[in-house]
Design an enzyme around this catalytic site. Sequence first.
Site, PDB file in Angstrom:
ATOM      1  CD  GLU A  66      -3.143 -11.735 -11.277  1.00  0.00           C
ATOM      2  OE1 GLU A  66      -4.190 -11.301 -11.763  1.00  0.00           O
ATOM      3  OE2 GLU A  66      -2.383 -11.038 -10.562  1.00  0.00           O
TER       4      GLU A  66
ATOM      5  CB  CYS B 208      -7.599  -3.375  -5.854  1.00  0.00           C
ATOM      6  SG  CYS B 208      -9.145  -4.292  -5.942  1.00  0.00           S
ATOM      7  CG  HIS B 209      -6.091  -9.232  -7.503  1.00  0.00           C
ATOM      8  ND1 HIS B 209      -6.739  -8.623  -8.558  1.00  0.00           N
ATOM      9  CD2 HIS B 209      -5.149 -10.031  -8.055  1.00  0.00           C
ATOM     10  CE1 HIS B 209      -6.207  -9.050  -9.698  1.00  0.00           C
ATOM     11  NE2 HIS B 209      -5.240  -9.909  -9.420  1.00  0.00           N
TER      12      HIS B 209
ATOM     13  CE1 TYR C  67      -4.169  -1.764   0.144  1.00  0.00           C
ATOM     14  CE2 TYR C  67      -2.901  -3.267   1.523  1.00  0.00           C
ATOM     15  CZ  TYR C  67      -4.020  -2.995   0.760  1.00  0.00           C
ATOM     16  OH  TYR C  67      -4.995  -3.953   0.614  1.00  0.00           O
TER      17      TYR C  67
ATOM     18  CG  ASN D 152     -11.036  -1.261  -8.330  1.00  0.00           C
ATOM     19  OD1 ASN D 152     -11.612  -0.799  -9.302  1.00  0.00           O
ATOM     20  ND2 ASN D 152     -10.195  -2.281  -8.415  1.00  0.00           N
TER      21      ASN D 152
END
Length: 167
Positions: free
Chosen positions: A163, A136-137, A105, A128
Amino acid sequence: MSYLHTNLKTPWGNIATVVRSDDDTVLGAAFGELPELLTKAGPQLSELSIKSTRRIPFLVEAVKNWLDGDPRAFGDLQVEQAGGEFFQQVWAALRSIPLGEVVTYSELAAQAGRPMAVRAAGSACANNLIAPFIPCHRVVKSGGAIGNYGFGPELKYDLLVHEGVEF
């Protein structure tokens, strides 16, 4: 103006989406069904007259590419959501985080131009309305802890592992 809705299938359930039909701009996306998306979005989307539900080929292709590990899967999507200047900067910074990578963050706040606005960066993530297209993940706490996610930390973890993020 008309708006379209579709559900995109993923291994983690549907992603409900709302798209402005005249220019294919994504206005909302959320894991779940349309009612959950509209509830999360509040007046921003619930006041729209969503005229039809249909398959939206460019979104189907983008999600397929994302599931196949294409780092450019969501890069060309046109997105729009209401928010102040800093939120817009945070959402733009989120779109620049490469697939398979995470930032904290604090790093996100710095990338958005306000390094001391860590809580505000977190608030932009929480607000979001176009997840996972605005990813945002991919933001974690300092020290690597998963942190919060509007659809639950388990889903956030699963998305990151998918991912290629290693914990």
